[in-house]
Design a protein around this motif. Sequence first.
Motif, mmCIF file in Angstrom:
data_model
loop_
_atom_site.group_PDB
_atom_site.id
_atom_site.type_symbol
_atom_site.label_atom_id
_atom_site.label_comp_id
_atom_site.label_asym_id
_atom_site.label_seq_id
_atom_site.Cartn_x
_atom_site.Cartn_y
_atom_site.Cartn_z
ATOM 1 N N ASN A 1 1.431 2.690 -3.889
ATOM 2 C CA ASN A 1 0.540 3.613 -4.612
ATOM 3 C C ASN A 1 0.035 4.722 -3.678
ATOM 4 O O ASN A 1 -0.969 5.370 -3.969
ATOM 5 C CB ASN A 1 -0.623 2.875 -5.282
ATOM 6 C CG ASN A 1 -1.529 2.188 -4.289
ATOM 7 O OD1 ASN A 1 -1.223 2.132 -3.103
ATOM 8 N ND2 ASN A 1 -2.636 1.665 -4.763
ATOM 9 N N GLY A 2 0.716 4.893 -2.572
ATOM 10 C CA GLY A 2 0.411 6.017 -1.684
ATOM 11 C C GLY A 2 -0.833 5.839 -0.836
ATOM 12 O O GLY A 2 -1.306 6.799 -0.239
ATOM 13 N N LEU A 3 -1.383 4.612 -0.760
ATOM 14 C CA LEU A 3 -2.549 4.413 0.113
ATOM 15 C C LEU A 3 -2.140 4.560 1.576
ATOM 16 O O LEU A 3 -2.938 4.931 2.421
ATOM 17 C CB LEU A 3 -3.167 3.029 -0.105
ATOM 18 C CG LEU A 3 -4.031 2.843 -1.363
ATOM 19 C CD1 LEU A 3 -4.608 1.448 -1.398
ATOM 20 C CD2 LEU A 3 -5.138 3.869 -1.442
ATOM 21 N N VAL A 4 -0.897 4.222 1.858
ATOM 22 C CA VAL A 4 -0.335 4.394 3.199
ATOM 23 C C VAL A 4 0.946 5.208 3.048
ATOM 24 O O VAL A 4 1.717 4.991 2.106
ATOM 25 C CB VAL A 4 -0.027 3.016 3.845
ATOM 26 C CG1 VAL A 4 0.674 3.184 5.174
ATOM 27 C CG2 VAL A 4 -1.306 2.204 4.028
ATOM 28 N N MET B 1 -4.480 -1.448 -8.393
ATOM 29 C CA MET B 1 -4.327 -2.419 -7.311
ATOM 30 C C MET B 1 -5.498 -3.389 -7.288
ATOM 31 O O MET B 1 -6.651 -2.997 -7.485
ATOM 32 C CB MET B 1 -4.239 -1.675 -5.978
ATOM 33 C CG MET B 1 -4.001 -2.585 -4.804
ATOM 34 S SD MET B 1 -3.402 -1.658 -3.385
ATOM 35 C CE MET B 1 -3.280 -2.966 -2.194
ATOM 36 N N PHE C 1 -7.332 -5.852 -4.698
ATOM 37 C CA PHE C 1 -7.363 -6.048 -3.245
ATOM 38 C C PHE C 1 -7.651 -7.504 -2.868
ATOM 39 O O PHE C 1 -8.277 -8.246 -3.635
ATOM 40 C CB PHE C 1 -8.417 -5.135 -2.622
ATOM 41 C CG PHE C 1 -8.022 -3.693 -2.656
ATOM 42 C CD1 PHE C 1 -7.407 -3.101 -1.575
ATOM 43 C CD2 PHE C 1 -8.240 -2.923 -3.798
ATOM 44 C CE1 PHE C 1 -7.022 -1.770 -1.608
ATOM 45 C CE2 PHE C 1 -7.855 -1.596 -3.843
ATOM 46 C CZ PHE C 1 -7.241 -1.017 -2.749
ATOM 47 N N GLN C 2 -7.230 -7.831 -1.668
ATOM 48 C CA GLN C 2 -7.406 -9.216 -1.177
ATOM 49 C C GLN C 2 -8.877 -9.642 -1.215
ATOM 50 O O GLN C 2 -9.210 -10.710 -1.660
ATOM 51 C CB GLN C 2 -6.870 -9.316 0.255
ATOM 52 C CG GLN C 2 -6.922 -10.729 0.786
ATOM 53 C CD GLN C 2 -6.279 -10.851 2.162
ATOM 54 O OE1 GLN C 2 -5.752 -9.890 2.711
ATOM 55 N NE2 GLN C 2 -6.311 -12.040 2.711
ATOM 56 N N ARG D 1 -1.931 7.164 -9.274
ATOM 57 C CA ARG D 1 -2.760 5.967 -9.140
ATOM 58 C C ARG D 1 -3.375 5.526 -10.467
ATOM 59 O O ARG D 1 -3.844 4.399 -10.573
ATOM 60 C CB ARG D 1 -3.836 6.203 -8.077
ATOM 61 C CG ARG D 1 -3.217 6.236 -6.691
ATOM 62 C CD ARG D 1 -4.196 6.613 -5.638
ATOM 63 N NE ARG D 1 -3.543 6.693 -4.342
ATOM 64 C CZ ARG D 1 -3.985 7.417 -3.330
ATOM 65 N NH1 ARG D 1 -5.084 8.135 -3.465
ATOM 66 N NH2 ARG D 1 -3.338 7.430 -2.187
ATOM 67 N N LYS E 1 0.811 -1.222 0.000
ATOM 68 C CA LYS E 1 0.000 0.000 0.000
ATOM 69 C C LYS E 1 0.845 1.274 0.000
ATOM 70 O O LYS E 1 0.330 2.349 -0.271
ATOM 71 C CB LYS E 1 -0.978 -0.008 1.186
ATOM 72 C CG LYS E 1 -2.129 -0.991 0.976
ATOM 73 C CD LYS E 1 -3.150 -0.939 2.089
ATOM 74 C CE LYS E 1 -4.332 -1.850 1.739
ATOM 75 N NZ LYS E 1 -5.357 -1.843 2.810
ATOM 76 N N THR F 1 -3.567 11.296 -7.421
ATOM 77 C CA THR F 1 -4.550 10.819 -8.412
ATOM 78 C C THR F 1 -3.857 10.381 -9.701
ATOM 79 O O THR F 1 -4.137 9.309 -10.239
ATOM 80 C CB THR F 1 -5.572 11.941 -8.710
ATOM 81 O OG1 THR F 1 -6.189 12.293 -7.488
ATOM 82 C CG2 THR F 1 -6.630 11.482 -9.688
ATOM 83 N N PRO G 1 -13.778 3.988 -13.144
ATOM 84 C CA PRO G 1 -12.584 4.837 -13.324
ATOM 85 C C PRO G 1 -12.558 5.549 -14.674
ATOM 86 O O PRO G 1 -12.049 6.672 -14.768
ATOM 87 C CB PRO G 1 -11.413 3.858 -13.205
ATOM 88 C CG PRO G 1 -11.983 2.498 -13.206
ATOM 89 C CD PRO G 1 -13.426 2.585 -12.878
ATOM 90 N N ALA H 1 -12.817 -5.923 -3.165
ATOM 91 C CA ALA H 1 -13.240 -4.525 -2.977
ATOM 92 C C ALA H 1 -14.039 -3.983 -4.150
ATOM 93 O O ALA H 1 -13.886 -2.828 -4.545
ATOM 94 C CB ALA H 1 -12.018 -3.632 -2.685
ATOM 95 N N LEU H 2 -14.896 -4.832 -4.712
ATOM 96 C CA LEU H 2 -15.797 -4.345 -5.767
ATOM 97 C C LEU H 2 -16.901 -3.526 -5.097
ATOM 98 O O LEU H 2 -17.314 -3.849 -3.977
ATOM 99 C CB LEU H 2 -16.402 -5.526 -6.519
ATOM 100 C CG LEU H 2 -15.406 -6.352 -7.344
ATOM 101 C CD1 LEU H 2 -16.019 -7.686 -7.744
ATOM 102 C CD2 LEU H 2 -14.948 -5.584 -8.575
ATOM 103 N N ARG I 1 -11.206 -4.443 -13.493
ATOM 104 C CA ARG I 1 -11.350 -3.028 -13.096
ATOM 105 C C ARG I 1 -9.979 -2.361 -12.990
ATOM 106 O O ARG I 1 -9.805 -1.206 -13.377
ATOM 107 C CB ARG I 1 -12.097 -2.932 -11.765
ATOM 108 C CG ARG I 1 -12.360 -1.503 -11.339
ATOM 109 C CD ARG I 1 -13.133 -1.409 -10.048
ATOM 110 N NE ARG I 1 -12.374 -1.923 -8.907
ATOM 111 C CZ ARG I 1 -12.847 -2.025 -7.676
ATOM 112 N NH1 ARG I 1 -14.095 -1.672 -7.423
ATOM 113 N NH2 ARG I 1 -12.100 -2.496 -6.689
ATOM 114 N N ASP J 1 -2.814 -7.884 -3.986
ATOM 115 C CA ASP J 1 -2.745 -8.241 -2.565
ATOM 116 C C ASP J 1 -3.392 -9.610 -2.376
ATOM 117 O O ASP J 1 -4.617 -9.727 -2.481
ATOM 118 C CB ASP J 1 -3.467 -7.179 -1.732
ATOM 119 C CG ASP J 1 -3.300 -7.403 -0.234
ATOM 120 O OD1 ASP J 1 -2.480 -8.261 0.149
ATOM 121 O OD2 ASP J 1 -3.988 -6.722 0.547
#
Lengths: 261, 245
Positions: free
Chosen positions: B53-56, B87, B89-90, B82, B50, B79, B107, B93-94, B155, B167
């Motif tokens: 891509n700057g999520l954290v 990314m 997600f595990q 990204r 994370k 923005t 997007p 995250a739809l 996506r 992830d």
Amino acid sequence: MRAISEKWSLRGFYPLERVSDYLGGLGLLSYGVARCLRKRWEGGLILEQMERIGVRSLSIVLLTALFTGMVLALQMGNYLTRFGAKPYAGRILALSMLREMGPVLTALMIGGRVGAGITAEIGSMKVTEQIDAMRSLGINPIQKLVLPRLLALLIMLPLLTVLADLVGILGGLVITTFELDIPADFYLNSIIQFIRFQDLFSGLGKTFFFAFFIAIIACYNGLEVSGGADGVGRATTQTVVTTSITILVSDFFLTKLFLQL
Amino acid sequence: MSGNGFIECRNLRKSFGAKAVLQGVNLTVQRGETMVILGGSGSGKTVLLKHMNGLVGPESGEVFLDGLEISRMEEDALTEVRKKVAMVFQGCALFDSMTIGENIAYPLDEHTLLSPEVIRDRVREALALVGLEGCADLYPAEMSGGMKKRAALARALVLRPEALLYDEPTTGLDPLMTHRINRLIRDLQKKLTVTSVVVTHDLQSAFVIADRVAFLQKGQIRFVGTREEFQTSKDLAVHEFISDA
């Protein structure tokens, strides 16, 4: 905010540290929303939220207002008759509804129903990583989730309050006419002659503050959810408690403010 | 200044409360390669991903993406970053209030001025890439775990990113679906020549998809090298991880 709590030596004193972190978080979210105001507004999302927040809350708000107006009329009729002041029932009831009962009860109802819903929805998105997914797609969750809800609340809460005021006064009319034998035209005329614009303005002015508090607290609690379904449940409860307390406490200060205007 | 890698992490440190998750991580991912980050549960793999891509954001250290330092960027500036780094997600995250087609189109609606027809074509193309033709009108709740993973991948691909972060892409899938997803990651990497970073604790998957492997333990990179080097590593922690898997 963590830095502030450290500076003021709040570290180690857990409750104060938590309050300072929480207030800091609310402040940062408000700042984020203010920054988003300069960007494109999503009309469709705002309308959708107005329908969910306003139209779907209509029945609960009006029912509350109707019975509040009726109860106020019953109580006033009972006590004012003892002092021979029964004809004043309409004016006092209208004043109570417009200045206090209408705005505060509507805000409490919306804080409970809508605030809890917002926290549960955003919280569920948080625990399923949908908020992170939005960010990873370069989409700002504050702009997409928080701003439309805030704007919808700022528009719908005053409108709901106006309707609640009217229905509360009508509820009072039913009771004063049939229980207290006050003629309906006398009841309505006494209200129209006595009530000033400031009375309506004072009540409606508060609703903008209440709408802001409900939206920011509900969204923040949702965005800060952690720990799965259990966390969503806790955050939802916290929203109901925090919004209720904030509405009641801020009402005191707002009343003082509006009385001076 | 950054070095030659497409993604570069330099001396990354990150804590959550008293728990130090990353303790000086250095890692370079070259353009076009598939880097698999292995490690046990709680080793900091997802947190490291994370950061890419700057999520954290890190407490200290830097993350460079294509030569640009992203670790101190404001959310608005990220923005653009990204759009380049997607990314998966595990938990997929739809967005569960949208159909799969709407999820994939989202997007494009947000970041492009493409006409609805072109967006529909791009969605169809992305679904075809992951073998989900004809599923655009399904809601996530109507799909199996494997289909959701592939939809999430579609996506991620739709903005044609330069890098993909995965992830735990095979967690919770049966062996057959795990094999399909691994093959899909490999095929997409070849077909689209995207840089891929895959976080997993699944050793078998790592050996199928990795060009290089990094091993993360207790917030530090213990090993970086090819799969062959990983398998023959003399490092005790690596050896233990392989034996336990």
